[in-house]
Scaffold this motif. Structure first.
Motif, PDB file in Angstrom:
ATOM      1  N   GLU A  22       0.839  -1.186   0.000  1.00  0.00           N
ATOM      2  CA  GLU A  22       0.000   0.000   0.000  1.00  0.00           C
ATOM      3  C   GLU A  22       0.880   1.243   0.000  1.00  0.00           C
ATOM      4  OE1 GLU A  22      -4.010  -1.454   2.255  1.00  0.00           O
ATOM      5  OE2 GLU A  22      -2.476  -0.516   3.447  1.00  0.00           O
ATOM      6  N   ARG A  23       0.370   2.279  -0.634  1.00  0.00           N
ATOM      7  CA  ARG A  23       1.083   3.546  -0.638  1.00  0.00           C
ATOM      8  C   ARG A  23       0.065   4.673  -0.460  1.00  0.00           C
ATOM      9  NH1 ARG A  23       0.298   1.460  -5.428  1.00  0.00           N
ATOM     10  NH2 ARG A  23      -0.400   2.704  -7.157  1.00  0.00           N
ATOM     11  N   PRO A  24       0.442   5.773   0.170  1.00  0.00           N
ATOM     12  CA  PRO A  24      -0.501   6.884   0.371  1.00  0.00           C
ATOM     13  C   PRO A  24      -1.003   7.430  -0.962  1.00  0.00           C
ATOM     14  CG  PRO A  24       1.494   7.212   1.648  1.00  0.00           C
ATOM     15  CD  PRO A  24       1.747   6.047   0.746  1.00  0.00           C
ATOM     16  N   LYS A 103      -5.150   5.093   0.987  1.00  0.00           N
ATOM     17  CA  LYS A 103      -4.018   4.321   0.474  1.00  0.00           C
ATOM     18  C   LYS A 103      -4.466   3.550  -0.751  1.00  0.00           C
ATOM     19  CE  LYS A 103      -1.703   3.795   4.860  1.00  0.00           C
ATOM     20  NZ  LYS A 103      -1.089   2.859   5.801  1.00  0.00           N
ATOM     21  N   LYS A 105      -3.291   0.197  -3.414  1.00  0.00           N
ATOM     22  CA  LYS A 105      -2.400  -0.922  -3.702  1.00  0.00           C
ATOM     23  C   LYS A 105      -2.828  -1.513  -5.030  1.00  0.00           C
ATOM     24  CE  LYS A 105      -4.823  -4.514  -1.141  1.00  0.00           C
ATOM     25  NZ  LYS A 105      -4.695  -5.558  -0.139  1.00  0.00           N
TER      26      LYS A 105
END
Length: 124
Positions: A22-24, A103, A105
């Protein structure tokens, strides 16, 4: 014959450090604690006080029951920051709602069958 240089050491796979890849996503806010009667339109109107809303998504169970969580995507990252800075005062329909940085992904970042429509505004 096994042994010595011929054997391989088993090394278990390490989980990724980035929480399941996951990334912001700085243009959206994830919201928890929404009343079960919440509609996309009501949520859009509430968050338009902060800035231009691009999309509103609500999350439902497989049986169609609203889970009390959603996401609002803004056209500008600065608007997301305003919402997050207002953390203690994010009141919707008389109750505090928990607003966090969304987030993503994978390619889509969400499973469309569990989220309401596209939520795209007419202006977009």
């Amino acid at each position: 014959i096994l042994g010595g240089e011929c054997s391989k050491r088993f090394v278990p796979e390490q989980p990724p450090d980035d929480d399941r890849n996951e990334r912001p996503y700085p243009r959206a806010v994830f919201i928890a604690g929404l009343p079960k009667s919440t509609t996309e339109q009501e949520l859009r109107e509430h968050f338009e006080e902060f800035g231009l809303v691009e999309a509103v998504r609500l999350k439902f169970d497989a049986d169609g029951t609203f889970r009390g969580i959603g996401e609002v995507e803004f056209q500008d990252e600065a608007v997301t920051k305003k919402v997050l800075d207002n953390f203690d005062y994010n009141i919707f329909q008389g109750r505090w709602i928990n607003c966090m940085m969304a987030k993503r992904k994978g390619v889509l970042g969400r499973n469309p069958k569990w989220w309401s429509g596209t939520g795209r505004s007419a202006e977009a």
